[in-house]
Design a protein around this motif. Sequence first.
Motif, mmCIF file in Angstrom:
data_model
loop_
_atom_site.group_PDB
_atom_site.id
_atom_site.type_symbol
_atom_site.label_atom_id
_atom_site.label_comp_id
_atom_site.label_asym_id
_atom_site.label_seq_id
_atom_site.Cartn_x
_atom_site.Cartn_y
_atom_site.Cartn_z
ATOM 1 N N VAL A 4 -3.227 3.203 4.861
ATOM 2 C CA VAL A 4 -2.038 3.448 5.685
ATOM 3 C C VAL A 4 -2.418 4.022 7.049
ATOM 4 O O VAL A 4 -1.745 3.778 8.037
ATOM 5 C CB VAL A 4 -1.065 4.407 4.945
ATOM 6 C CG1 VAL A 4 0.110 4.787 5.810
ATOM 7 C CG2 VAL A 4 -0.592 3.777 3.652
ATOM 8 N N ASP A 5 -3.535 4.741 7.124
ATOM 9 C CA ASP A 5 -3.966 5.392 8.361
ATOM 10 C C ASP A 5 -4.663 4.447 9.340
ATOM 11 O O ASP A 5 -4.880 4.817 10.492
ATOM 12 C CB ASP A 5 -4.905 6.558 8.045
ATOM 13 C CG ASP A 5 -4.233 7.603 7.178
ATOM 14 O OD1 ASP A 5 -3.053 7.925 7.444
ATOM 15 O OD2 ASP A 5 -4.878 8.091 6.231
ATOM 16 N N ILE A 39 -12.331 -3.476 4.518
ATOM 17 C CA ILE A 39 -10.926 -3.846 4.729
ATOM 18 C C ILE A 39 -10.642 -3.782 6.226
ATOM 19 O O ILE A 39 -11.028 -2.818 6.886
ATOM 20 C CB ILE A 39 -9.987 -2.883 3.986
ATOM 21 C CG1 ILE A 39 -10.095 -3.114 2.484
ATOM 22 C CG2 ILE A 39 -8.553 -3.027 4.447
ATOM 23 C CD1 ILE A 39 -9.194 -2.220 1.665
ATOM 24 N N THR A 40 -9.958 -4.799 6.736
ATOM 25 C CA THR A 40 -9.511 -4.804 8.131
ATOM 26 C C THR A 40 -8.001 -4.863 8.146
ATOM 27 O O THR A 40 -7.398 -5.709 7.492
ATOM 28 C CB THR A 40 -10.084 -6.025 8.882
ATOM 29 O OG1 THR A 40 -11.500 -6.008 8.804
ATOM 30 C CG2 THR A 40 -9.646 -6.015 10.343
ATOM 31 N N MET A 41 -7.385 -3.940 8.886
ATOM 32 C CA MET A 41 -5.937 -3.938 9.036
ATOM 33 C C MET A 41 -5.543 -5.035 10.021
ATOM 34 O O MET A 41 -6.053 -5.076 11.140
ATOM 35 C CB MET A 41 -5.459 -2.579 9.553
ATOM 36 C CG MET A 41 -3.985 -2.527 9.887
ATOM 37 S SD MET A 41 -2.917 -2.716 8.465
ATOM 38 C CE MET A 41 -3.039 -1.084 7.766
ATOM 39 N N LEU A 62 0.190 -5.532 1.125
ATOM 40 C CA LEU A 62 0.318 -4.392 0.222
ATOM 41 C C LEU A 62 1.537 -3.570 0.590
ATOM 42 O O LEU A 62 1.841 -3.396 1.768
ATOM 43 C CB LEU A 62 -0.903 -3.470 0.336
ATOM 44 C CG LEU A 62 -2.241 -3.961 -0.132
ATOM 45 C CD1 LEU A 62 -3.306 -2.933 0.240
ATOM 46 C CD2 LEU A 62 -2.231 -4.175 -1.628
ATOM 47 N N ARG A 63 2.176 -3.030 -0.401
ATOM 48 C CA ARG A 63 3.235 -2.058 -0.164
ATOM 49 C C ARG A 63 2.580 -0.735 0.251
ATOM 50 O O ARG A 63 1.429 -0.460 -0.086
ATOM 51 C CB ARG A 63 4.082 -1.841 -1.415
ATOM 52 C CG ARG A 63 4.891 -3.042 -1.795
ATOM 53 C CD ARG A 63 6.050 -3.148 -0.867
ATOM 54 N NE ARG A 63 6.852 -4.319 -1.171
ATOM 55 C CZ ARG A 63 7.750 -4.801 -0.379
ATOM 56 N NH1 ARG A 63 7.966 -4.226 0.793
ATOM 57 N NH2 ARG A 63 8.446 -5.845 -0.703
ATOM 58 N N LYS A 64 3.324 0.071 0.959
ATOM 59 C CA LYS A 64 2.791 1.334 1.468
ATOM 60 C C LYS A 64 2.323 2.245 0.324
ATOM 61 O O LYS A 64 1.274 2.874 0.411
ATOM 62 C CB LYS A 64 3.864 2.029 2.307
ATOM 63 C CG LYS A 64 3.332 2.996 3.301
ATOM 64 C CD LYS A 64 4.454 3.449 4.215
ATOM 65 C CE LYS A 64 3.908 4.141 5.427
ATOM 66 N NZ LYS A 64 4.966 4.539 6.341
ATOM 67 N N ILE A 70 -5.603 3.763 -1.807
ATOM 68 C CA ILE A 70 -6.919 3.230 -1.456
ATOM 69 C C ILE A 70 -7.547 4.143 -0.408
ATOM 70 O O ILE A 70 -7.132 4.162 0.747
ATOM 71 C CB ILE A 70 -6.784 1.782 -0.931
ATOM 72 C CG1 ILE A 70 -6.066 0.919 -1.959
ATOM 73 C CG2 ILE A 70 -8.149 1.221 -0.595
ATOM 74 C CD1 ILE A 70 -5.579 -0.407 -1.420
ATOM 75 N N HIS A 71 -8.570 4.887 -0.821
ATOM 76 C CA HIS A 71 -9.239 5.849 0.060
ATOM 77 C C HIS A 71 -10.433 5.188 0.739
ATOM 78 O O HIS A 71 -11.178 4.437 0.110
ATOM 79 C CB HIS A 71 -9.671 7.070 -0.738
ATOM 80 C CG HIS A 71 -8.512 7.754 -1.403
ATOM 81 N ND1 HIS A 71 -7.724 8.670 -0.753
ATOM 82 C CD2 HIS A 71 -8.002 7.624 -2.641
ATOM 83 C CE1 HIS A 71 -6.784 9.085 -1.584
ATOM 84 N NE2 HIS A 71 -6.924 8.456 -2.734
#
Length: 73
Positions: A4-5, A39-41, A62-64, A70-71
């Motif tokens: 999310v960050d 992972i790439t946003m 993905l839902r929030k 996922i860390h």
Amino acid sequence: MTVVDLKPGQTATVSTVGTGDPLLKRRILDMGITPGVEITMIKSAPLGDPLEITLRGYQLSLRKHEAQQIHLN
């Protein structure tokens, strides 16, 4: 830091998958999101849910609440 960050275009490596609900953890792992994967946003929806990421050569939404489990390193 969690998925999310991430800002669009940022890449990070998965360190762990959350310790909450075991069924949710299994679902996330089954999607290919395992420790060590990059992972790439790509983008997030206007209201922040869902998020679109790229990993292992495919795109995934993905839902929030899933992404918060996922860390990242």
